[in-house]
Design a protein around this motif. Structure first.
Motif, PDB file in Angstrom:
ATOM      1  N   VAL A 115       0.833  -1.209   0.000  1.00  0.00           N
ATOM      2  CA  VAL A 115       0.000   0.000   0.000  1.00  0.00           C
ATOM      3  C   VAL A 115       0.862   1.252   0.000  1.00  0.00           C
ATOM      4  O   VAL A 115       1.782   1.393   0.817  1.00  0.00           O
ATOM      5  CB  VAL A 115      -0.944   0.030   1.225  1.00  0.00           C
ATOM      6  N   THR A 116       0.578   2.144  -0.917  1.00  0.00           N
ATOM      7  CA  THR A 116       1.146   3.494  -0.921  1.00  0.00           C
ATOM      8  C   THR A 116      -0.017   4.459  -0.785  1.00  0.00           C
ATOM      9  O   THR A 116      -0.937   4.445  -1.614  1.00  0.00           O
ATOM     10  CB  THR A 116       1.918   3.785  -2.213  1.00  0.00           C
ATOM     11  N   LEU A 117       0.006   5.266   0.266  1.00  0.00           N
ATOM     12  CA  LEU A 117      -1.112   6.173   0.557  1.00  0.00           C
ATOM     13  C   LEU A 117      -0.629   7.612   0.553  1.00  0.00           C
ATOM     14  O   LEU A 117       0.353   7.950   1.220  1.00  0.00           O
ATOM     15  CB  LEU A 117      -1.711   5.828   1.922  1.00  0.00           C
ATOM     16  N   GLN A 118      -1.317   8.432  -0.214  1.00  0.00           N
ATOM     17  CA  GLN A 118      -1.051   9.870  -0.238  1.00  0.00           C
ATOM     18  C   GLN A 118      -2.335  10.628   0.032  1.00  0.00           C
ATOM     19  O   GLN A 118      -3.413  10.212  -0.389  1.00  0.00           O
ATOM     20  CB  GLN A 118      -0.494  10.303  -1.598  1.00  0.00           C
ATOM     21  N   VAL A 119      -2.185  11.764   0.718  1.00  0.00           N
ATOM     22  CA  VAL A 119      -3.325  12.638   0.980  1.00  0.00           C
ATOM     23  C   VAL A 119      -3.178  13.888   0.122  1.00  0.00           C
ATOM     24  O   VAL A 119      -2.105  14.505   0.082  1.00  0.00           O
ATOM     25  CB  VAL A 119      -3.405  13.021   2.469  1.00  0.00           C
ATOM     26  N   LEU A 120      -4.251  14.243  -0.572  1.00  0.00           N
ATOM     27  CA  LEU A 120      -4.284  15.495  -1.331  1.00  0.00           C
ATOM     28  C   LEU A 120      -4.807  16.570  -0.398  1.00  0.00           C
ATOM     29  O   LEU A 120      -6.004  16.607  -0.082  1.00  0.00           O
ATOM     30  CB  LEU A 120      -5.197  15.346  -2.545  1.00  0.00           C
ATOM     31  N   PRO A 121      -3.928  17.459   0.084  1.00  0.00           N
ATOM     32  CA  PRO A 121      -4.350  18.425   1.109  1.00  0.00           C
ATOM     33  C   PRO A 121      -5.207  19.541   0.524  1.00  0.00           C
ATOM     34  O   PRO A 121      -5.229  19.776  -0.683  1.00  0.00           O
ATOM     35  CB  PRO A 121      -3.014  18.965   1.622  1.00  0.00           C
ATOM     36  N   PHE A 122      -5.893  20.229   1.431  1.00  0.00           N
ATOM     37  CA  PHE A 122      -6.700  21.377   1.013  1.00  0.00           C
ATOM     38  C   PHE A 122      -5.848  22.446   0.348  1.00  0.00           C
ATOM     39  O   PHE A 122      -6.350  23.249  -0.442  1.00  0.00           O
ATOM     40  CB  PHE A 122      -7.419  21.984   2.222  1.00  0.00           C
ATOM     41  N   THR A 123      -4.562  22.470   0.656  1.00  0.00           N
ATOM     42  CA  THR A 123      -3.671  23.498   0.120  1.00  0.00           C
ATOM     43  C   THR A 123      -3.172  23.180  -1.288  1.00  0.00           C
ATOM     44  O   THR A 123      -2.462  23.976  -1.887  1.00  0.00           O
ATOM     45  CB  THR A 123      -2.449  23.666   1.038  1.00  0.00           C
TER      46      THR A 123
END
Length: 287
Positions: A203-211
């Motif tokens: 698993v590779t997990l990335q979060v797309l931030p509000f910024t």
């Protein structure tokens, strides 16, 4: 056995058999005469409208003088897979055709590239989160249907921990972390589970931030499925309330692949993404 709607697998098989016939320089009538079939039967195979027996595929490959053993093995295996019962039937569920098709492909994929801007991806959901998400929907008519669907959703993730697991790359919008679906405790458990799942080698997990740049993630969720077998083409799956839609044209897939590369570039790196999840979890703990 005829199919009311061609599946992705039956279309793949049909396209491959069409290429094999044309590679042999045969018209439909010539191929039918060579193998002793009606031309309409070959046409149904090539259009993915029949779950053809693997022995018939072997006979066609012989008639077309296909000598590539790896290709023959792949096509026969693909034909056999059309007859297999989906694992989800053990849960007693009746699923829409596109979603059932997706589940059958998901487990045989080499890589899954998932974008979910608003909710946690299905493969990473806890039971409590899935129950809150599905139970609040008006699509499911009874508690039994909700329970069956949740069981299927949580059972899916075995593909990430089995030997030779599917490789999942997920880009998740920050909104999915902060929306308290199911309430405070459900989200705490879900965020803790996300951190655990992100530690898996598969698993590779990335979060797309509000910024992130506003235009980067301004479209709906999608999943790109890639396969090790060259007979199986890359596809895009767009899930919706009543099932889903597949995109199979190479130009469409290329656009989604490009969009996904932009998403990965704009999202926080994996380690920083996990820290963001920890920060959101800490905020929940302090409430």
């Amino acid at each position: 056995m005829a199919t009311s709607t061609p599946t992705i697998r039956s279309r793949w098989l049909g396209n491959a058999m069409l290429r094999a016939r044309k590679g042999a320089g045969l018209t439909l009538d010539q191929a039918a005469a060579r193998i002793g079939w009606q031309g309409s039967k070959i046409s149904r195979v090539e259009n993915g409208l029949v779950r053809v027996h693997w022995g018939d595929i072997q006979d066609l490959l012989d008639a077309y003088e296909v000598a590539d053993e790896a290709l023959r093995a792949s096509l026969i295996t693909l034909a056999k897979s059309l007859k297999e019962q989906g694992w989800w039937r053990g849960h007693g569920a009746t699923l829409s055709h596109p979603y059932a098709d997706f589940l059958s492909l998901e487990g045989t994929a080499r890589d899954l590239s998932v974008y979910q801007p608003q909710v946690i991806p299905g493969l990473l959901q806890t039971r409590g989160y899935a129950m809150a998400m599905v139970g609040s929907s008006k699509v499911w008519e009874s508690p039994e249907e909700v329970e069956q669907f949740v069981q299927i959703r949580t059972s899916r993730r075995v593909i990430l921990t089995r030997p030779s697991p599917v490789q999942l790359w997920a880009v998740v919008g920050e909104a999915a972390l902060r929306q308290r679906l199911g309430g405070h405790e459900v989200m705490k458990e879900q965020l803790e589970h996300l951190i655990q799942m992100a530690a898996l080698p598969s698993v590779t997990l990335q979060v797309l931030p509000f910024t992130a740049e506003a235009a980067t993630g301004m479209f709906g969720p999608f999943t790109l499925l890639s396969f090790a077998d060259p007979v199986l083409s890359e596809v895009v799956f767009l899930e919706n309330l009543v099932g889903g839609l597949y995109l199979e044209q190479q130009d469409e897939i290329g656009q989604y692949r490009l969009a996904y590369n932009h998403l990965r570039a704009s999202a926080s790196p994996p380690r920083k993404s996990v820290q963001l999840i920890r920060d959101v979890l800490e905020e929940l703990t302090e409430v």
